[in-house]
Design a protein around this motif. Structure first.
Motif, PDB file in Angstrom:
ATOM      1  N   SER A   5     -84.277  24.529   3.114  1.00 36.57           N
ATOM      2  CA  SER A   5     -83.830  25.772   2.500  1.00 36.57           C
ATOM      3  C   SER A   5     -82.665  26.365   3.272  1.00 36.57           C
ATOM      4  N   ASN A   6     -81.960  27.270   2.597  1.00 33.75           N
ATOM      5  CA  ASN A   6     -80.872  28.036   3.216  1.00 33.75           C
ATOM      6  C   ASN A   6     -80.969  29.473   2.726  1.00 33.75           C
ATOM      7  N   GLN A   7     -80.907  30.405   3.681  1.00 36.92           N
ATOM      8  CA  GLN A   7     -80.862  31.827   3.341  1.00 36.92           C
ATOM      9  C   GLN A   7     -79.427  32.298   3.595  1.00 36.92           C
ATOM     10  N   PRO A   8     -78.649  32.538   2.557  1.00 34.10           N
ATOM     11  CA  PRO A   8     -77.229  32.861   2.739  1.00 34.10           C
ATOM     12  C   PRO A   8     -77.024  34.188   3.458  1.00 34.10           C
ATOM     13  N   LYS A   9     -75.902  34.303   4.174  1.00 30.08           N
ATOM     14  CA  LYS A   9     -75.509  35.583   4.741  1.00 30.08           C
ATOM     15  C   LYS A   9     -75.289  36.579   3.599  1.00 30.08           C
ATOM     16  N   ASN A  10     -75.555  37.855   3.904  1.00 25.96           N
ATOM     17  CA  ASN A  10     -75.421  38.852   2.844  1.00 25.96           C
ATOM     18  C   ASN A  10     -75.285  40.245   3.438  1.00 25.96           C
ATOM     19  N   GLY A  11     -75.071  41.214   2.578  1.00 22.39           N
ATOM     20  CA  GLY A  11     -75.037  42.614   2.974  1.00 22.39           C
ATOM     21  C   GLY A  11     -73.952  42.915   3.984  1.00 22.39           C
ATOM     22  N   ALA A  12     -74.336  43.636   5.046  1.00 21.61           N
ATOM     23  CA  ALA A  12     -73.374  44.073   6.059  1.00 21.61           C
ATOM     24  C   ALA A  12     -73.114  43.014   7.111  1.00 21.61           C
ATOM     25  N   ASP A  39     -89.032  36.555   8.040  1.00 20.72           N
ATOM     26  CA  ASP A  39     -90.474  36.296   8.054  1.00 20.72           C
ATOM     27  C   ASP A  39     -90.681  34.814   7.774  1.00 20.72           C
ATOM     28  N   LEU A  40     -91.339  34.115   8.715  1.00 18.47           N
ATOM     29  CA  LEU A  40     -91.542  32.673   8.598  1.00 18.47           C
ATOM     30  C   LEU A  40     -92.919  32.319   8.041  1.00 18.47           C
ATOM     31  N   SER A  41     -93.577  33.256   7.365  1.00 16.80           N
ATOM     32  CA  SER A  41     -94.906  32.968   6.811  1.00 16.80           C
ATOM     33  C   SER A  41     -94.849  31.751   5.903  1.00 16.80           C
ATOM     34  N   ASP A  42     -93.840  31.699   5.061  1.00 17.43           N
ATOM     35  CA  ASP A  42     -93.536  30.479   4.319  1.00 17.43           C
ATOM     36  C   ASP A  42     -92.522  29.727   5.171  1.00 17.43           C
ATOM     37  N   LYS A  43     -93.018  28.806   6.002  1.00 15.42           N
ATOM     38  CA  LYS A  43     -92.159  28.172   7.005  1.00 15.42           C
ATOM     39  C   LYS A  43     -91.013  27.387   6.387  1.00 15.42           C
ATOM     40  N   GLU A  44     -91.212  26.904   5.165  1.00 20.22           N
ATOM     41  CA  GLU A  44     -90.181  26.087   4.536  1.00 20.22           C
ATOM     42  C   GLU A  44     -89.134  26.918   3.797  1.00 20.22           C
ATOM     43  N   ASN A  45     -89.429  28.197   3.584  1.00 20.53           N
ATOM     44  CA  ASN A  45     -88.490  29.052   2.855  1.00 20.53           C
ATOM     45  C   ASN A  45     -88.604  30.478   3.380  1.00 20.53           C
ATOM     46  N   PRO A  46     -88.070  30.750   4.580  1.00 22.28           N
ATOM     47  CA  PRO A  46     -88.201  32.070   5.208  1.00 22.28           C
ATOM     48  C   PRO A  46     -87.654  33.186   4.329  1.00 22.28           C
ATOM     49  N   GLU A  47     -88.226  34.381   4.545  1.00 22.50           N
ATOM     50  CA  GLU A  47     -87.813  35.555   3.778  1.00 22.50           C
ATOM     51  C   GLU A  47     -87.117  36.559   4.687  1.00 22.50           C
ATOM     52  N   GLN A  48     -85.947  37.007   4.278  1.00 20.81           N
ATOM     53  CA  GLN A  48     -85.257  38.062   5.022  1.00 20.81           C
ATOM     54  C   GLN A  48     -86.006  39.374   4.800  1.00 20.81           C
ATOM     55  N   VAL A  49     -86.419  40.044   5.920  1.00 19.79           N
ATOM     56  CA  VAL A  49     -87.176  41.280   5.792  1.00 19.79           C
ATOM     57  C   VAL A  49     -86.469  42.480   6.410  1.00 19.79           C
ATOM     58  N   VAL A  50     -85.554  42.253   7.343  1.00 20.57           N
ATOM     59  CA  VAL A  50     -84.827  43.349   7.974  1.00 20.57           C
ATOM     60  C   VAL A  50     -83.404  42.883   8.267  1.00 20.57           C
ATOM     61  N   GLN A  51     -82.455  43.767   8.056  1.00 12.45           N
ATOM     62  CA  GLN A  51     -81.071  43.518   8.452  1.00 12.45           C
ATOM     63  C   GLN A  51     -80.585  44.733   9.238  1.00 12.45           C
ATOM     64  N   VAL A  52     -80.123  44.499  10.462  1.00 17.29           N
ATOM     65  CA  VAL A  52     -79.661  45.577  11.329  1.00 17.29           C
ATOM     66  C   VAL A  52     -78.157  45.430  11.538  1.00 17.29           C
ATOM     67  N   SER A  53     -77.406  46.409  11.107  1.00 14.67           N
ATOM     68  CA  SER A  53     -75.956  46.400  11.306  1.00 14.67           C
ATOM     69  C   SER A  53     -75.643  47.039  12.649  1.00 14.67           C
ATOM     70  N   GLY A 374     -93.389  23.548  14.235  1.00 19.79           N
ATOM     71  CA  GLY A 374     -93.401  22.498  13.215  1.00 19.79           C
ATOM     72  C   GLY A 374     -92.122  22.297  12.442  1.00 19.79           C
ATOM     73  N   TYR A 375     -91.148  23.199  12.603  1.00 21.74           N
ATOM     74  CA  TYR A 375     -89.904  23.093  11.850  1.00 21.74           C
ATOM     75  C   TYR A 375     -88.710  23.379  12.761  1.00 21.74           C
ATOM     76  N   ALA A 376     -87.549  22.903  12.346  1.00 20.38           N
ATOM     77  CA  ALA A 376     -86.309  23.216  13.040  1.00 20.38           C
ATOM     78  C   ALA A 376     -85.558  24.259  12.229  1.00 20.38           C
ATOM     79  N   TYR A 377     -85.138  25.322  12.901  1.00 18.11           N
ATOM     80  CA  TYR A 377     -84.403  26.405  12.252  1.00 18.11           C
ATOM     81  C   TYR A 377     -83.004  26.489  12.851  1.00 18.11           C
ATOM     82  N   ASP A 389     -87.103  19.963   8.106  1.00 13.45           N
ATOM     83  CA  ASP A 389     -88.313  19.229   8.471  1.00 13.45           C
ATOM     84  C   ASP A 389     -87.881  17.931   9.134  1.00 13.45           C
ATOM     85  N   ILE A 390     -88.561  17.591  10.230  1.00  6.29           N
ATOM     86  CA  ILE A 390     -88.276  16.352  10.950  1.00  6.29           C
ATOM     87  C   ILE A 390     -89.393  15.360  10.655  1.00  6.29           C
TER      88      ILE A 390
END
Length: 416
Positions: A5-12, A39-53, A374-377, A389-390
């Protein structure tokens, strides 16, 4: 390696992606504009939960318990997150570290700043034995007579003391000179840098050791006294290494992998023009004998694939994969992609897995790739946060190792 997966850059936070730290189920990813919490709860598809500018490159990032530390190495008008760029020739300009309270990871609170000489390009954490205090070893370089707060020769680092229960009381406590002889003088003909401070330091507090990658020199330090680190071994490669960039111990602290960032990350060193020893890793054994500890060169490691002249490629940031009895490391190589290599035999390292996104997809490639539960980030300079995943034949045993926290520049032992 499989890209999941990829979480694109966004916002500020659209500037350059930098380092990563991990704690619990969260990843903290640096960006020249601030930092993002995933948040890495879903290790294969992390969720962005906070962005600090909070602009102030590179925003090198570390976490320890409820403390988060950010590095600022770009001169700013003040220490706030609303600061603007200011020339380093101005005495009022500010650079240093910013300390945050992350007792609630979803609401990071900025609590203190500490100005340091020449700013903070990177920093490394070293907790006290009782864990009540964490020290930040601040690395910076490139002094100039024109910079009021960064005067030459600058052969030192800054040490900031942070009380874990009261991070707002963080303060500068020491500026030890690591190179009283001035260090390496540099060599323009081969783009080799002069030693003027350090680029990065990795601590391994279990062994009271730290390895410093200091531009023109590699060093090993005794850090039993956290406020008074002592250089116990110093090495120099005047044939192949140009910029000692970072360091990684193996798990039992018998080896150090130093990286050479030839060209500062902007050169295409993975072409036929550059030899396999250039822009590579240097693997050193730590030899202990009769009360002395010395670094002894063993070999070089560079990715075996040739890239195009349009792809910046050189050794960069990585971490161990926790497999007992083996020395495995996953590592970023900018547009050279990600490489997993085995250096159990320090004289004969070999690649065992790799991922290459291909030319032209990312404007800069991957900055840092780390293995966590278990995963490489990976944090890409241009296109965001990646998950890999390795193959289980490589990291199957590592998947059973549960890490509660990971700062790759503050190594902790693992049990495979």
């Amino acid at each position: 390696m499989t890209h999941l997966s990829n979480q694109p850059k966004n916002g500020a936070l659209m500037s350059t992606g930098s380092d990563i730290a991990f704690q619990g189920k969260y990843a903290y990813a640096g960006n020249y504009d601030g930092f993002t919490v995933y948040d890495l709860s879903d290790k294969e598809n992390p969720e962005q939960v906070v962005q600090v500018s909070c602009p102030g490159g590179q925003n090198d990032i570390s976490v320890y318990k409820d403390v988060l530390v950010l590095s600022t190495d770009y001169s700013r008008s003040d220490d706030s997150c609303e600061s603007t760029s200011m020339d380093a020739t101005e005495k009022e300009a500010w650079e240093g570290i910013k300390v945050w309270d992350i007792s609630n990871p979803l609401e990071p609170e900025y609590v203190q700043s500490v100005e340091t000489s020449c700013g903070s390009h990177t920093h490394t954490l070293a907790p006290s034995k009782n864990g009540r205090t964490v020290y930040a070893y601040v690395s910076s370089y490139s002094p100039s007579a024109a910079y009021p707060d960064c005067q030459p020769p600058h052969d030192s680092i800054s040490i900031v003391k942070i009380p874990v229960k009261d991070p707002a009381a963080a303060e500068l406590v020491a500026t030890p000179n690591l190179f009283p002889d001035g260090g390496y003088e540099g060599d323009r003909d081969r783009r080799a840098s002069t030693t003027s401070g350090c680029h990065d330091i990795t601590t391994y507090v279990k062994y009271d050791l730290a390895a410093g990658a200091c531009m023109g020199d590699g060093i090993l330090m005794d850090i039993k006294d956290r406020e008074r680190p002592r250089v116990i071994s110093q090495v120099r490669d005047t044939e192949n290494f140009a910029f000692w960039h970072s360091a990684t111990f193996n798990n039992d602290a018998t080896k150090v992998v130093f990286t050479d960032e030839l060209g500062g990350g902007g050169l295409a060193t993975c072409t036929e023009e550059f030899a396999p020893e250039l822009g590579a890793n240097g693997i050193y054994d730590i030899e202990r004998s009769r009360g002395t500890t010395e670094l002894e060169f063993a070999s070089y490691y560079k990715i075996p694939r040739l890239n195009t002249a349009a792809e910046n490629c050189v050794a960069h940031n990585g971490s161990l994969i926790p497999v007992k009895g083996k020395d495995l490391m996953v590592q970023s190589w900018y547009q050279g992609g990600v490489s997993v290599f085995d250096f159990t035999d320090s004289s004969n390292p070999r690649e065992v897995a790799w991922f290459d996104r291909g030319e032209g997809v990312s404007g800069g490639g991957t900055w840092s790739t780390y293995y966590y539960n278990g995963y490489a980030y990976s944090n890409d300079l241009s296109i965001g946060f990646d998950t890999f995943d390795i193959d289980d034949s490589i990291d199957g045993k590592a998947e059973r190792v549960k890490q509660r926290e990971l700062n790759p520049q503050m190594q902790m032992p693992f049990r495979g």
